[in-house]
Design an enzyme around this catalytic site. Structure first.
Site, PDB file in Angstrom:
ATOM      1  N   CYS A 184      -1.977   9.034   2.496  1.00 36.67           N
ATOM      2  CA  CYS A 184      -1.640   8.464   1.180  1.00 36.67           C
ATOM      3  C   CYS A 184      -2.649   8.883   0.117  1.00 36.67           C
ATOM      4  O   CYS A 184      -2.291   9.096  -1.032  1.00 36.67           O
ATOM      5  CB  CYS A 184      -1.554   6.952   1.281  1.00 36.67           C
ATOM      6  SG  CYS A 184      -3.033   6.205   2.009  1.00 36.67           S
TER       7      CYS A 184
ATOM      8  N   GLU B  41       0.895  -1.171   0.000  1.00 39.28           N
ATOM      9  CA  GLU B  41       0.000   0.000   0.000  1.00 39.28           C
ATOM     10  C   GLU B  41       0.924   1.209   0.000  1.00 39.28           C
ATOM     11  O   GLU B  41       1.537   1.520   1.026  1.00 39.28           O
ATOM     12  CB  GLU B  41      -0.875   0.011   1.259  1.00 39.28           C
ATOM     13  CG  GLU B  41      -1.575  -1.299   1.573  1.00 39.28           C
ATOM     14  CD  GLU B  41      -2.778  -1.558   0.695  1.00 39.28           C
ATOM     15  OE1 GLU B  41      -3.248  -0.606   0.047  1.00 39.28           O
ATOM     16  OE2 GLU B  41      -3.238  -2.703   0.652  1.00 39.28           O
TER      17      GLU B  41
HETATM   18  P1  NAD Z   1       8.663   4.384   4.628  1.00 41.00           P
HETATM   19  O1  NAD Z   1       8.577   3.596   3.378  1.00 41.00           O
HETATM   20  O2  NAD Z   1       9.861   5.220   4.856  1.00 41.00           O
HETATM   21  O3  NAD Z   1       8.547   3.424   5.912  1.00 41.00           O
HETATM   22  C1  NAD Z   1       7.464   2.554   6.096  1.00 41.00           C
HETATM   23  C2  NAD Z   1       7.906   1.402   6.991  1.00 41.00           C
HETATM   24  O4  NAD Z   1       8.910   0.645   6.301  1.00 41.00           O
HETATM   25  C3  NAD Z   1       8.536   1.839   8.321  1.00 41.00           C
HETATM   26  O5  NAD Z   1       8.110   0.953   9.340  1.00 41.00           O
HETATM   27  C4  NAD Z   1      10.018   1.673   8.058  1.00 41.00           C
HETATM   28  O6  NAD Z   1      10.772   1.434   9.223  1.00 41.00           O
HETATM   29  C5  NAD Z   1      10.027   0.436   7.157  1.00 41.00           C
HETATM   30  N1  NAD Z   1      11.224   0.293   6.316  1.00 41.00           N
HETATM   31  C6  NAD Z   1      12.000   1.258   5.788  1.00 41.00           C
HETATM   32  N2  NAD Z   1      13.006   0.707   5.062  1.00 41.00           N
HETATM   33  C7  NAD Z   1      12.841  -0.641   5.120  1.00 41.00           C
HETATM   34  C8  NAD Z   1      13.537  -1.749   4.579  1.00 41.00           C
HETATM   35  N3  NAD Z   1      14.613  -1.594   3.807  1.00 41.00           N
HETATM   36  N4  NAD Z   1      13.077  -3.001   4.841  1.00 41.00           N
HETATM   37  C9  NAD Z   1      11.975  -3.191   5.605  1.00 41.00           C
HETATM   38  N5  NAD Z   1      11.278  -2.171   6.170  1.00 41.00           N
HETATM   39  C10 NAD Z   1      11.700  -0.912   5.923  1.00 41.00           C
HETATM   40  O7  NAD Z   1       7.327   5.262   4.685  1.00 41.00           O
HETATM   41  P2  NAD Z   1       6.919   6.378   5.750  1.00 41.00           P
HETATM   42  O8  NAD Z   1       7.721   7.604   5.485  1.00 41.00           O
HETATM   43  O9  NAD Z   1       6.932   5.797   7.120  1.00 41.00           O
HETATM   44  O10 NAD Z   1       5.372   6.622   5.357  1.00 41.00           O
HETATM   45  C11 NAD Z   1       4.962   7.524   4.391  1.00 41.00           C
HETATM   46  C12 NAD Z   1       4.622   6.826   3.086  1.00 41.00           C
HETATM   47  O11 NAD Z   1       3.634   5.824   3.303  1.00 41.00           O
HETATM   48  C13 NAD Z   1       4.034   7.764   2.051  1.00 41.00           C
HETATM   49  O12 NAD Z   1       4.601   7.519   0.800  1.00 41.00           O
HETATM   50  C14 NAD Z   1       2.549   7.388   2.039  1.00 41.00           C
HETATM   51  O13 NAD Z   1       1.876   7.713   0.853  1.00 41.00           O
HETATM   52  C15 NAD Z   1       2.613   5.926   2.306  1.00 41.00           C
HETATM   53  N6  NAD Z   1       1.339   5.418   2.828  1.00 41.00           N
HETATM   54  C16 NAD Z   1       0.542   4.638   2.032  1.00 41.00           C
HETATM   55  C17 NAD Z   1      -0.701   4.191   2.498  1.00 41.00           C
HETATM   56  C18 NAD Z   1      -1.628   3.360   1.632  1.00 41.00           C
HETATM   57  O14 NAD Z   1      -2.545   2.762   2.171  1.00 41.00           O
HETATM   58  N7  NAD Z   1      -1.448   3.312   0.322  1.00 41.00           N
HETATM   59  C19 NAD Z   1      -1.123   4.540   3.780  1.00 41.00           C
HETATM   60  C20 NAD Z   1      -0.276   5.339   4.545  1.00 41.00           C
HETATM   61  C21 NAD Z   1       0.947   5.760   4.068  1.00 41.00           C
END
Ligand code: NAD
Length: 505
Positions: free
Chosen positions: A273, A239
């Protein structure tokens, strides 16, 4: 983010992004802790599955009620680690409760064993059974820390899985509380576990252990998750982000559309998002619409308060505020017009940004195509529906859209042409509470769907049982008796006939 880690390295320390106050800490997990959590989850899962859906539903039902009994604590926890307004924290609680309520009402139907047609009528039959994957992992972001770590876990649990969650390292406390409430509701603590820590350190070992990974976060991280899941050939959902468009045509009710834009763009300070970041407005109403929007945006109450008197809160961190401001400042320096906002509200705190409207944004600016994930909207005039649809679809993302035309038939026709996972008519964020409807993205916005039948069936694998009459050694035995042109013709005729007889195919 290394600044979150306590000096001894053992804890993640959480600060309120609005006030800077320390609000709590959690223990960091090592790779060995993750393996241990997954092993405990794996041992506990078969009995949970065997207990049956009705026993599992009882736990979810108690959890649902507990949410309301502990409402104040839930709202305080969400607010303190995100800085969001109280009513937005309440919506997190209501969304988790709504998800529980929906799957309590419809989960068993979505998971029910099904009877299907066999290879041929009368002599064969088929049943399809849904089995849980086993251990389901979740990796979740900071913007809706309660919803995104807990709500997806509910259908996974109801389907008979155990769950291990890695919440965002920035906002671990809401997930912590959600898991404690699930355990308080009667769930064995091995069936729902948290592993805290930074992305690669904890997320990667988690993917190495689980049977399904549900990821919510950025497209950049989503790609890495897909590669890691692909290496292990485990099912997964992604997502991801969006650059969501809104279309406003000349007959749209302007004040209502302005309200729709404000909610779509500034709810959760634009850190949503499905938030609206681009608005395509018919040129004949463009100036009027922009002016009405400016007046309403300037009336929004910004700040942080545990009362109900705030319309928009802060950014999740100073770093994220810097990223959002870099988009605005670059656009400003390249000639875009800032209609309102465009600056930090340092009078409120270093993470506050004024809600911002811009016009004159062009392709040379990051704001045009990249996800900003802040309270910033670019408004563009368009000549009509054709141009609006074309520009709405001209994006690497495809998560959500909003359409305002004043006529349902026109809006419906436009909605069908927009290439996103969801389109709203006369609304902008409603999809998240439409629990019976699949929600997710296309293109760079993701793979898979939450909510509705898909939102629970994704936590299962189908198990097909096909059967045949025994006569002649079963179906294949009957086929092996085709040993002459006459018998082959008879069989072909029978096949042809079944296609023509209603109810047989
Ligand atoms: P992010 O991708 O930086 O982090 C998300 C999660 O992934 C965190 O728990 C982080 O620790 C983990 N992570 C980071 N690198 C990783 C790796 N290499 N391996 C495994 N896990 C890892 O995102 P963010 O900044 O926390 O959130 C914002 C983003 O989330 C925005 O792009 C937003 O649009 C998206 N989002 C999407 C939805 C949806 O339903 N489509 C909902 C909410 C947020």
């Amino acid at each position: 983010m290394s600044s979150l880690v306590a000096p001894d390295g053992a804890e993640l320390v959480v600060h309120n992004p609005a006030t800077g106050e320390r609000v709590g800490s959690v223990q960091r997990a090592s790779a060995a802790d993750v393996r241990n959590a997954a092993a405990r989850a794996r041992r506990a899962q078969p009995d949970w599955h065997k207990a049956g859906i009705h026993r599992r539903a009882k736990v979810l039902s108690r959890f649902h009620d507990l949410l309301f009994e502990r409402e104040e604590e839930v709202l305080d926890t969400i607010q303190r680690e995100t800085g969001k307004p109280r009513r937005e924290a309440l919506v997190e609680l209501l969304t988790v409760a709504g998800t529980a309520s929906y799957y309590l009402a419809h989960g068993s139907r979505h998971l029910a064993e099904e009877s299907h047609s066999g290879a041929t009528p009368f002599i064969t039959g088929a049943r399809v059974i849904r089995r849980p994957h086993g251990v389901t992992g979740f990796i979740t972001p900071w913007n809706y820390p309660f919803i995104l770590s807990i709500a997806d876990a509910l259908p996974a649990l109801l389907a008979g899985n155990s769950v291990v969650i890695k919440p965002s390292e920035v906002t671990p406390l809401s997930a912590d509380l959600g898991v404690r409430l699930l355990v308080h509701a009667g769930l064995d603590e091995d069936l729902v576990q948290l592993v805290h820590g930074e992305g690669p350190e904890v997320g990667e070992p988690l993917i190495a252990e689980v049977d399904y990974i549900g990821f919510t976060g950025s497209a950049a991280t989503g790609r890495k998750i897909a590669v890691a899941a692909g290496e292990r050939l485990i099912p997964h959902s992604l997502e991801l982000g969006g650059k969501n468009p809104m279309v406003i045509l000349e007959r749209a009710p302007l004040d209502e559309a302005v309200d729709g834009l404000l909610t779509g763009a500034f709810y959760n300070s634009g850190q949503t998002c499905i938030a609206i970041e681009r608005a395509y407005v018919h040129e004949s109403i463009f100036d009027d619409f922009v002016e009405r929007a400016r007046r309403k945006v300037e009336g929004l109450r910004l700040g942080y308060s545990l009362a109900w008197d705030i319309d928009m809160g802060c950014m999740i961190s100073r770093e994220h505020a810097d990223k959002v401001m870099s988009h605005v400042e670059e656009a400003d320096s390249k000639g875009a017009e800032i209609v309102t906002g465009g600056d930090r509200r340092t009078d409120l705190g270093e993470t506050f940004i004024a809600p911002t409207l811009l016009t004159g944004v062009d392709e040379s600016m990051a704001l045009c195509r990249q996800e900003t994930f802040g309270p910033v909207v670019s408004l563009y005039p368009v000549s009509g529906a054709e141009e609006a649809v074309e520009r709405a679809n001209d994006s690497a993302y495809g998560l959500n859209a909003s359409v305002w035309t004043g006529t349902d038939a026109v809006s419906q026709a436009i909605a069908r042409r927009i290439d996103t996972g969801s389109v709203h008519i006369n609304s902008s964020l409603l999809i998240y509470n439409s629990f019976d409807v699949p929600m997710g993205g296309v293109k760079q916005s993701g793979v898979g769907r939450r909510h509705g039948s898909e939102g629970i069936q994704r936590f299962t694998r189908t198990h097909s049982i096909v059967s045949s009459v025994t006569t002649g050694g079963g179906y294949e035995g009957i086929l092996s008796k085709i040993d002459s042109p006459k018998r082959a013709r008879m069989l072909s005729k029978a096949f042809k006939l079944t296609r023509r007889i209603p109810g047989l195919r």
